[in-house]
Motif scaffolding. Structure first.
Motif, PDB file in Angstrom:
ATOM      1  N   GLU A  67      50.569  54.345   8.845  1.00 32.74           N
ATOM      2  CA  GLU A  67      50.841  54.704   7.456  1.00 32.74           C
ATOM      3  C   GLU A  67      50.335  56.103   7.137  1.00 32.74           C
ATOM      4  OE1 GLU A  67      48.979  51.764   5.159  1.00 32.74           O
ATOM      5  OE2 GLU A  67      50.958  50.768   4.558  1.00 32.74           O
ATOM      6  N   LYS A  68      49.415  56.711   7.910  1.00 32.27           N
ATOM      7  CA  LYS A  68      49.211  57.978   8.062  1.00 32.27           C
ATOM      8  C   LYS A  68      49.943  58.938   8.381  1.00 32.27           C
ATOM      9  CE  LYS A  68      44.202  56.764   8.713  1.00 32.27           C
ATOM     10  NZ  LYS A  68      43.060  57.050   9.744  1.00 32.27           N
ATOM     11  N   GLN A  69      51.029  58.442   8.981  1.00 29.74           N
ATOM     12  CA  GLN A  69      52.221  59.459   9.480  1.00 29.74           C
ATOM     13  C   GLN A  69      52.923  59.996   8.261  1.00 29.74           C
ATOM     14  OE1 GLN A  69      53.013  60.379  12.713  1.00 29.74           O
ATOM     15  NE2 GLN A  69      51.124  59.040  13.311  1.00 29.74           N
ATOM     16  N   VAL A  70      53.274  61.423   8.073  1.00 27.69           N
ATOM     17  CA  VAL A  70      53.625  61.928   6.939  1.00 27.69           C
ATOM     18  C   VAL A  70      54.865  61.377   6.328  1.00 27.69           C
ATOM     19  CG1 VAL A  70      54.574  64.133   6.065  1.00 27.69           C
ATOM     20  CG2 VAL A  70      52.489  64.076   7.829  1.00 27.69           C
ATOM     21  N   ASP A  71      55.856  60.721   7.156  1.00 28.69           N
ATOM     22  CA  ASP A  71      57.199  60.363   6.565  1.00 28.69           C
ATOM     23  C   ASP A  71      57.021  59.004   6.392  1.00 28.69           C
ATOM     24  OD1 ASP A  71      58.107  62.944   6.540  1.00 28.69           O
ATOM     25  OD2 ASP A  71      58.716  63.023   8.752  1.00 28.69           O
ATOM     26  N   VAL A  72      56.011  58.152   6.672  1.00 27.78           N
ATOM     27  CA  VAL A  72      55.908  56.828   6.603  1.00 27.78           C
ATOM     28  C   VAL A  72      55.806  56.455   4.993  1.00 27.78           C
ATOM     29  CG1 VAL A  72      54.699  54.445   7.321  1.00 27.78           C
ATOM     30  CG2 VAL A  72      55.591  56.200   8.913  1.00 27.78           C
ATOM     31  N   LEU A  73      56.582  55.658   4.623  1.00 27.83           N
ATOM     32  CA  LEU A  73      55.927  55.236   3.060  1.00 27.83           C
ATOM     33  C   LEU A  73      55.280  53.935   3.055  1.00 27.83           C
ATOM     34  CD1 LEU A  73      59.671  55.355   1.464  1.00 27.83           C
ATOM     35  CD2 LEU A  73      58.136  56.860   1.212  1.00 27.83           C
ATOM     36  N   LYS A  74      55.379  53.174   4.082  1.00 27.01           N
ATOM     37  CA  LYS A  74      54.559  52.110   3.970  1.00 27.01           C
ATOM     38  C   LYS A  74      54.856  51.200   5.270  1.00 27.01           C
ATOM     39  CE  LYS A  74      51.556  49.153   1.881  1.00 27.01           C
ATOM     40  NZ  LYS A  74      50.151  49.648   1.815  1.00 27.01           N
ATOM     41  N   ALA A  75      53.727  50.566   5.927  1.00 28.81           N
ATOM     42  CA  ALA A  75      53.865  49.786   6.994  1.00 28.81           C
ATOM     43  C   ALA A  75      53.413  48.330   6.654  1.00 28.81           C
ATOM     44  CB  ALA A  75      53.325  50.405   8.351  1.00 28.81           C
ATOM     45  N   PHE A  76      53.801  47.261   7.270  1.00 28.62           N
ATOM     46  CA  PHE A  76      53.251  46.021   7.124  1.00 28.62           C
ATOM     47  C   PHE A  76      53.128  45.146   8.443  1.00 28.62           C
ATOM     48  CE2 PHE A  76      55.697  46.821   3.168  1.00 28.62           C
ATOM     49  CZ  PHE A  76      54.812  46.630   2.132  1.00 28.62           C
ATOM     50  N   TYR A  77      52.543  44.224   9.042  1.00 25.52           N
ATOM     51  CA  TYR A  77      52.305  43.481   9.713  1.00 25.52           C
ATOM     52  C   TYR A  77      52.675  41.724   9.289  1.00 25.52           C
ATOM     53  CZ  TYR A  77      47.691  41.820   9.583  1.00 25.52           C
ATOM     54  OH  TYR A  77      46.584  41.231   9.239  1.00 25.52           O
ATOM     55  N   HIS A  78      53.238  41.044  10.299  1.00 29.36           N
ATOM     56  CA  HIS A  78      53.549  39.731   9.904  1.00 29.36           C
ATOM     57  C   HIS A  78      53.463  38.946  11.319  1.00 29.36           C
ATOM     58  CE1 HIS A  78      55.248  40.877   5.986  1.00 29.36           C
ATOM     59  NE2 HIS A  78      55.794  41.890   6.336  1.00 29.36           N
ATOM     60  N   THR A  79      53.525  37.592  11.054  1.00 35.73           N
ATOM     61  CA  THR A  79      53.270  36.642  12.106  1.00 35.73           C
ATOM     62  C   THR A  79      54.989  36.210  12.121  1.00 35.73           C
ATOM     63  OG1 THR A  79      52.965  34.676  11.085  1.00 35.73           O
ATOM     64  CG2 THR A  79      51.109  35.958  12.010  1.00 35.73           C
ATOM     65  N   ASN A  80      55.172  35.633  13.251  1.00 37.30           N
ATOM     66  CA  ASN A  80      56.794  34.985  13.366  1.00 37.30           C
ATOM     67  C   ASN A  80      56.804  34.009  12.432  1.00 37.30           C
ATOM     68  OD1 ASN A  80      57.400  36.454  15.370  1.00 37.30           O
ATOM     69  ND2 ASN A  80      57.013  35.170  16.807  1.00 37.30           N
ATOM     70  N   GLU A  81      55.908  33.134  11.949  1.00 36.61           N
ATOM     71  CA  GLU A  81      55.962  32.108  10.822  1.00 36.61           C
ATOM     72  C   GLU A  81      56.290  32.858   9.401  1.00 36.61           C
ATOM     73  OE1 GLU A  81      54.284  30.947  14.446  1.00 36.61           O
ATOM     74  OE2 GLU A  81      53.218  32.216  12.949  1.00 36.61           O
ATOM     75  N   GLU A  82      56.062  33.948   9.032  1.00 36.93           N
ATOM     76  CA  GLU A  82      56.065  34.783   7.924  1.00 36.93           C
ATOM     77  C   GLU A  82      57.672  35.402   7.847  1.00 36.93           C
ATOM     78  OE1 GLU A  82      51.579  36.074   6.812  1.00 36.93           O
ATOM     79  OE2 GLU A  82      52.847  37.140   8.491  1.00 36.93           O
ATOM     80  N   MET A  83      58.264  35.188   8.988  1.00 42.73           N
ATOM     81  CA  MET A  83      59.477  36.220   8.943  1.00 42.73           C
ATOM     82  C   MET A  83      60.693  35.276   9.375  1.00 42.73           C
ATOM     83  SD  MET A  83      58.546  39.183   8.348  1.00 42.73           S
ATOM     84  CE  MET A  83      59.481  40.284   9.089  1.00 42.73           C
TER      85      MET A  83
END
Length: 180
Positions: A67-83
């Motif tokens: 998320e600190k990368q200039v061009d990244v708006l937002k990052a998330f992480y998920h488990t397989n069960e959430e996807m």
């Protein structure tokens, strides 16, 4: 304990961003198992889907760094069960075994795969599913000497009915408008 996580990164389409993203993983000695980039449901916004095996603590650190990368708006992480996720695999097998018996046809039907193309030399078969399913089909078809095999990176969407990026963008816009 290490387990599989899916990281999603949203950004605009900027040259060099993929390199900067992969460097974050390289510096932390994290191997990327799967990487897919495509347009998202939001016009002009691209979605990176990255699969890794790591501890949750390490994944949280990586997401914060991404998320600190200039061009990244937002990052998330998920488990397989959430996807909800899938991969696509293509298999090219020689035509001769199809003429000799109906074994390949039975395997294709049982696997829920489909035939995309038939030529005088080969057949191209497509299978959509999880990695274990596409790999299992490869192993069955390889008895007939698979000529080529390719599996895509994972495509995934959250089970959550609300797109978290949309929420983030609304909050960001409201904050920006309140500053005016």
């Amino acid at each position: 304990m290490k387990k599989e996580f899916i990281i999603t990164i949203y950004s605009e389409n900027h040259i060099g961003l993929l390199t900067r993203i992969t460097i974050v993983f390289t510096r932390r000695k994290i191997n990327i198992d799967s990487l897919t980039v495509s347009e998202s449901a939001i016009n002009g916004i691209f979605k990176f889907t990255i699969v890794i095996h790591e501890t949750e603590a390490q994944v949280k650190k990586v997401v914060r760094q991404l998320e600190k990368q200039v061009d990244v708006l937002k990052a998330f992480y998920h488990t397989n069960e959430e996807m909800v996720y899938q991969e696509i695999a293509l298999y090219k097998v020689p035509i001769e075994p199809i003429y000799e018996s109906d074994d390949i046809e039975k395997i294709v039907r049982r696997a829920g795969a489909r035939i995309l193309e038939i030529t005088k030399d080969y057949v191209v078969i497509e299978k959509t599913g999880h990695k274990e399913e596409t790999q299992a089909l490869f192993e069955e078809l390889n008895k007939f000497k698979v000529l080529q095999f390719i599996r895509s990176g994972r495509v995934a969407i959250t089970r959550d009915p609300i797109e978290r990026l949309s929420e983030f963008l609304k909050e960001r816009d409201a904050l920006l408008n309140s500053m005016d």
